[in-house]
Design a protein around this motif. Structure first.
Motif, short mmCIF file in Angstrom:
data_model
loop_
_atom_site.label_atom_id
_atom_site.label_comp_id
_atom_site.label_asym_id
_atom_site.label_seq_id
_atom_site.Cartn_x
_atom_site.Cartn_y
_atom_site.Cartn_z
N PHE A 146 0.83 -1.21 0.00
CA PHE A 146 0.00 0.00 0.00
C PHE A 146 0.86 1.26 0.00
N GLU A 147 2.04 1.20 0.63
CA GLU A 147 2.94 2.35 0.60
C GLU A 147 3.56 2.51 -0.79
N MET A 148 3.89 1.40 -1.42
CA MET A 148 4.49 1.45 -2.74
C MET A 148 3.53 2.05 -3.76
N ILE A 149 2.25 1.75 -3.64
CA ILE A 149 1.27 2.33 -4.56
C ILE A 149 1.31 3.85 -4.48
N ASP A 150 1.26 4.40 -3.26
CA ASP A 150 1.31 5.86 -3.10
C ASP A 150 2.63 6.42 -3.61
N LEU A 151 3.74 5.76 -3.31
CA LEU A 151 5.05 6.23 -3.76
C LEU A 151 5.13 6.26 -5.29
N CYS A 152 4.62 5.22 -5.94
CA CYS A 152 4.73 5.10 -7.38
C CYS A 152 3.83 6.08 -8.13
N ASP A 164 -2.26 5.53 -13.80
CA ASP A 164 -1.85 4.13 -13.71
C ASP A 164 -2.28 3.39 -14.98
N SER A 165 -1.89 2.14 -15.08
CA SER A 165 -2.20 1.35 -16.27
C SER A 165 -2.22 -0.12 -15.88
N GLU A 166 -2.68 -0.96 -16.79
CA GLU A 166 -2.66 -2.40 -16.53
C GLU A 166 -1.22 -2.89 -16.35
N GLU A 167 -0.29 -2.28 -17.09
CA GLU A 167 1.12 -2.67 -16.98
C GLU A 167 1.65 -2.36 -15.58
N ALA A 170 0.30 -4.94 -13.10
CA ALA A 170 0.96 -6.23 -13.30
C ALA A 170 2.37 -6.19 -12.68
N ALA A 171 3.09 -5.09 -12.90
CA ALA A 171 4.44 -4.95 -12.32
C ALA A 171 4.36 -4.89 -10.80
N LEU A 172 3.34 -4.20 -10.27
CA LEU A 172 3.17 -4.12 -8.82
C LEU A 172 2.88 -5.50 -8.23
N ASP A 173 2.01 -6.26 -8.90
CA ASP A 173 1.69 -7.60 -8.40
C ASP A 173 2.92 -8.50 -8.38
N ASP A 174 3.81 -8.31 -9.36
CA ASP A 174 5.06 -9.09 -9.37
C ASP A 174 5.96 -8.69 -8.20
N ALA A 175 6.07 -7.38 -7.97
CA ALA A 175 7.00 -6.86 -6.95
C ALA A 175 6.43 -6.96 -5.54
N CYS A 176 5.13 -6.76 -5.42
CA CYS A 176 4.47 -6.67 -4.11
C CYS A 176 3.20 -7.52 -4.15
N PRO A 177 3.31 -8.81 -3.94
CA PRO A 177 2.14 -9.69 -4.08
C PRO A 177 0.95 -9.24 -3.24
N ALA A 178 -0.23 -9.27 -3.85
CA ALA A 178 -1.45 -8.83 -3.18
C ALA A 178 -1.82 -9.73 -2.01
N ASP A 179 -1.34 -10.99 -2.01
CA ASP A 179 -1.69 -11.89 -0.91
C ASP A 179 -0.78 -11.71 0.31
N ALA A 180 0.19 -10.77 0.22
CA ALA A 180 1.06 -10.48 1.36
C ALA A 180 1.24 -8.96 1.49
N PRO A 181 0.14 -8.22 1.65
CA PRO A 181 0.23 -6.75 1.60
C PRO A 181 1.00 -6.12 2.74
N ARG A 182 1.18 -6.84 3.85
CA ARG A 182 1.89 -6.26 4.99
C ARG A 182 3.38 -6.61 5.00
N GLN A 183 3.80 -7.40 4.02
CA GLN A 183 5.21 -7.75 3.90
C GLN A 183 5.92 -6.75 2.99
N PRO A 184 7.21 -6.50 3.20
CA PRO A 184 7.94 -5.62 2.27
C PRO A 184 7.88 -6.18 0.85
N CYS A 185 7.82 -5.28 -0.12
CA CYS A 185 7.84 -5.71 -1.52
C CYS A 185 9.13 -6.46 -1.80
N LYS A 186 9.08 -7.37 -2.78
CA LYS A 186 10.25 -8.20 -3.12
C LYS A 186 11.20 -7.49 -4.06
N SER A 187 10.68 -6.54 -4.83
CA SER A 187 11.50 -5.79 -5.78
C SER A 187 10.84 -4.43 -6.00
#
Length: 197
Positions: A146-152, A164-167, A170-187
């Motif tokens: 949720f922080e990454m969304i605001d930052l981006c 924003d866009s579908e791309e 998709a990139a956010l879901d890869d970097a910050c999986p929606a099933d682990a929103p409280r964990q730090p993003c992976k990339s």
């Protein structure tokens, strides 16, 4: 013992007319969209956001709800558009896409929530006001989803909406999986600011 030792310092500050909360806080905050807000603080009332020249417009609210700006914090501190229940029940809701992170050039630009029993303090890192609690928020870790969304997406004016866009999603879901929103993003999603040290 430690908390009791602090009380005489606050009492002495009041006697000589100084307010440690006001002294340690900036008078203005700038968010990542470039909007500027007044930041009014006192030891007994805490801090509040106030619109001034250069602030973002008020959001649109449904029904009798009143538009307003508040703030929220965790690793970062943000200025948030909100809608308030006018009946005085303390009920309010954030407005989607109307949160922007507070930016800085030096530590003096960052708010200090030092009116709580356990203060939340912020310092300037990577251009954003970030928590000084490096155990809870390691400086070398990426933000959460949720922080990454605001930052981006938050560098645009609130009234213009997110670009924003579908791309992006998709990139956010890869970097910050929606099933682990409280964990730090992976990339770091492409084009997003890197707030790590």
């Amino acid at each position: 013992m430690r908390r009791l030792a602090v009380l005489p310092l606050f009492a002495a500050a009041c006697i000589i007319g100084e307010d440690p909360v006001e002294e340690l806080n900036p008078e203005r905050l700038t968010d990542q969209s470039g909007a500027v807000f007044a930041w009014d603080c006192s030891q007994y009332a805490g801090c509040e956001v106030r619109r001034i020249s250069g602030s973002a417009p008020l959001p649109s609210c449904r029904g009798d709800d009143q538009p307003w700006y508040g703030y929220s914090w965790s690793r970062f501190i943000s200025i948030d558009g909100a809608c308030v229940d006018p009946r005085g029940y303390g009920s309010w809701d954030f407005v989607n896409e109307w949160s922007r992170m507070v930016v800085c050039e030096t530590d003096a630009d960052c708010p200090q929530l030092n009116f709580f029993l356990e203060p939340d303090e912020f310092e300037c890192r990577a251009g954003y006001c970030q928590s000084t609690d490096r155990v809870a928020y390691p400086p070398d870790a990426l933000p959460r989803r949720f922080e990454m969304i605001d930052l981006c997406l938050g560098d645009v004016a609130r009234e213009d909406g997110w670009s924003d866009s579908e791309e992006f999603w998709a990139a956010l879901d890869d970097a910050c999986p929606a099933d682990a929103p409280r964990q730090p993003c992976k990339s770091l999603p492409p084009g997003c600011p890197d707030t790590r040290e």
